[in-house]
Enzyme design. Structure first.
Site, mmCIF file in Angstrom:
data_model
loop_
_atom_site.group_PDB
_atom_site.id
_atom_site.type_symbol
_atom_site.label_atom_id
_atom_site.label_comp_id
_atom_site.label_asym_id
_atom_site.label_seq_id
_atom_site.Cartn_x
_atom_site.Cartn_y
_atom_site.Cartn_z
ATOM 1 N N ASP A 1 0.864 -1.191 0.000
ATOM 2 C CA ASP A 1 0.000 0.000 0.000
ATOM 3 C C ASP A 1 0.896 1.235 0.000
ATOM 4 O O ASP A 1 2.116 1.119 -0.126
ATOM 5 C CB ASP A 1 -0.958 0.002 1.192
ATOM 6 C CG ASP A 1 -2.290 0.679 0.856
ATOM 7 O OD1 ASP A 1 -2.266 1.791 0.301
ATOM 8 O OD2 ASP A 1 -3.351 0.098 1.154
ATOM 9 N N GLY B 1 4.358 1.460 -2.052
ATOM 10 C CA GLY B 1 4.500 1.691 -3.478
ATOM 11 C C GLY B 1 3.233 2.222 -4.096
ATOM 12 O O GLY B 1 2.254 2.522 -3.404
ATOM 13 N N ASP B 2 3.253 2.327 -5.416
ATOM 14 C CA ASP B 2 2.141 2.837 -6.198
ATOM 15 C C ASP B 2 1.624 1.721 -7.102
ATOM 16 O O ASP B 2 2.399 1.042 -7.781
ATOM 17 C CB ASP B 2 2.599 4.038 -7.042
ATOM 18 C CG ASP B 2 1.470 4.664 -7.820
ATOM 19 O OD1 ASP B 2 1.114 4.130 -8.900
ATOM 20 O OD2 ASP B 2 0.919 5.683 -7.361
ATOM 21 N N HIS C 1 -13.023 -0.911 -7.176
ATOM 22 C CA HIS C 1 -14.146 0.024 -7.336
ATOM 23 C C HIS C 1 -13.709 1.495 -7.276
ATOM 24 O O HIS C 1 -14.521 2.384 -7.524
ATOM 25 C CB HIS C 1 -15.253 -0.260 -6.314
ATOM 26 C CG HIS C 1 -14.825 -0.185 -4.884
ATOM 27 N ND1 HIS C 1 -15.285 -1.079 -3.936
ATOM 28 C CD2 HIS C 1 -14.013 0.659 -4.208
ATOM 29 C CE1 HIS C 1 -14.774 -0.777 -2.753
ATOM 30 N NE2 HIS C 1 -14.004 0.275 -2.914
#
Length: 351
Positions: free
Chosen positions: A212, A238-239, A258
């Site tokens: 995350d 991280g991304d 979502h």
């Protein structure tokens, strides 16, 4: 307009009930905010005793307490009130599954956001109205999370609210999936590791990695120590879109797709395919819409995502198709037995 000459054939019962549903939610939100459940966690009390301890002055307070009794959140014995079993378990601070922070999040952010529903439907643009606190997050999508996580107080409120939503789901996952097939799991977008931590508690042979945003790592370390699984859990910041995802035998992705567009979902699932070891599995759990769009909670979640971060809900069949496109095989959908009725879609990576 013609003048009716007979009584209506049926009462507007649903209209009455739904139009005042916010009365019910505001009673529980206010009770938590005032400290009613926390104070009764120390023992039964009369309305007068509670009012004195909580600094409440309104003569309507006994009626307020009786409303909580009628809602099965309090019990009354003579003139003394006590928490119901459910309230005592979930709404007393410092208990493992405390949901009071979640209620605060609902009142502070989710409830005001829904007041903008008409405008969002008119304009097609996410809008996040909120109370006038200086530190309230603004923006949409990734910006919402970045700004929320940048403030330590908002960060903790948001994460504890997510834990309240994920605990029941995590225990259902621990029971309904055969985890003996794997030893290393990865929870993508796992926040401070509540789901992964519960899975490690339930299955001592597992080790886990949570992926995350970097600011959550201190909360992760604190929570893993609280759950007693810190020696089997690690964090990787991280991304989703810029960084490679951690490798593992079983990857989970819950309550994340979502937030994004269909194309972004395909990108994440494709990256997950690369990260799953051959023969391993990828699991997506979410409140997915059914094909007939007949279940209310997934529909409301979809609206909530449109309002807040510009995302949307999706069908279980859409999730299965995205996973098939990425290369997963033997894809199945397993309904979970939690309160809301989540679904987990599981796909296997070929050897």
């Amino acid at each position: 307009m013609t003048t009716p000459t007979h009584a209506p054939p049926f009462p507007p019962a649903k209209i009455y009930r739904l139009s005042t549903a916010f009365w019910h939610s505001k009673v529980i939100l206010s009770a938590s905010d005032l400290g009613v459940f926390a104070q009764l966690g120390e023992g039964p009390a009369t309305a007068g005793e509670l009012a004195d301890k909580l600094g409440v002055q309104s003569s309507a307070f006994p009626v307020f307490l009786d409303a909580l009794v009628a809602m099965d959140l309090l019990e009354r014995d003579g003139d003394r009130y006590r928490n119901s079993a459910e309230a005592d378990y979930y709404l007393v601070p410092d208990k493992r599954y405390y949901m009071g922070t979640y209620l605060g999040f609902v009142d502070r952010f989710m409830r005001p956001t829904w007041e903008g529903l008409s405008e969002v439907l008119r304009t097609g643009k996410p809008q996040i109205p909120h109370p006038p606190q200086q530190d309230a997050p603004e923006g949409e999508g990734a910006e919402f999370f970045e700004q929320t996580y940048a403030d330590p107080n908002l960060q903790r409120m948001f994460i504890e609210a997510q834990d309240a939503l994920s605990s029941e789901i995590a225990w259902e996952l621990s029971r309904q999936i055969d985890w003996s097939r794997w030893t290393k799991i990865v929870d993508l977008g796992g926040a401070r590791g509540n789901v992964a931590g519960i899975l490690l508690q339930a299955h001592p042979h597992l080790t886990g990695t949570v992926f995350d945003m970097p600011p959550l790592e201190p909360l992760f370390a604190e929570h893993m120590a609280r759950l007693g699984v810190q020696d089997r859990a690690r964090y990787q910041g991280g991304d989703w879109f810029d960084d490679p995802l951690p490798e593992g035998e079983a990857l989970l992705c819950g309550h994340a797709l979502h937030n994004w567009t269909a194309e972004q979902r395909r990108t994440v699932i494709s990256k997950a395919f690369d990260a799953v070891r051959p023969g391993g599995a990828f699991m997506v759990y979410d409140l997915m819409m059914d094909e007939e769009r007949s279940r209310l909670n997934p529909l409301l979640l979809s609206l909530a995502m449109t309002l807040s971060v510009g995302g949307s809900g999706y069908l279980g069949s859409e999730c299965r198709e995205w996973m098939r496109e990425a290369g997963f095989v033997d894809i199945v959908a397993v309904p979970l037995k939690d309160y809301d009725g989540h679904t987990v879609v599981i796909g296997r990576k070929p050897m």
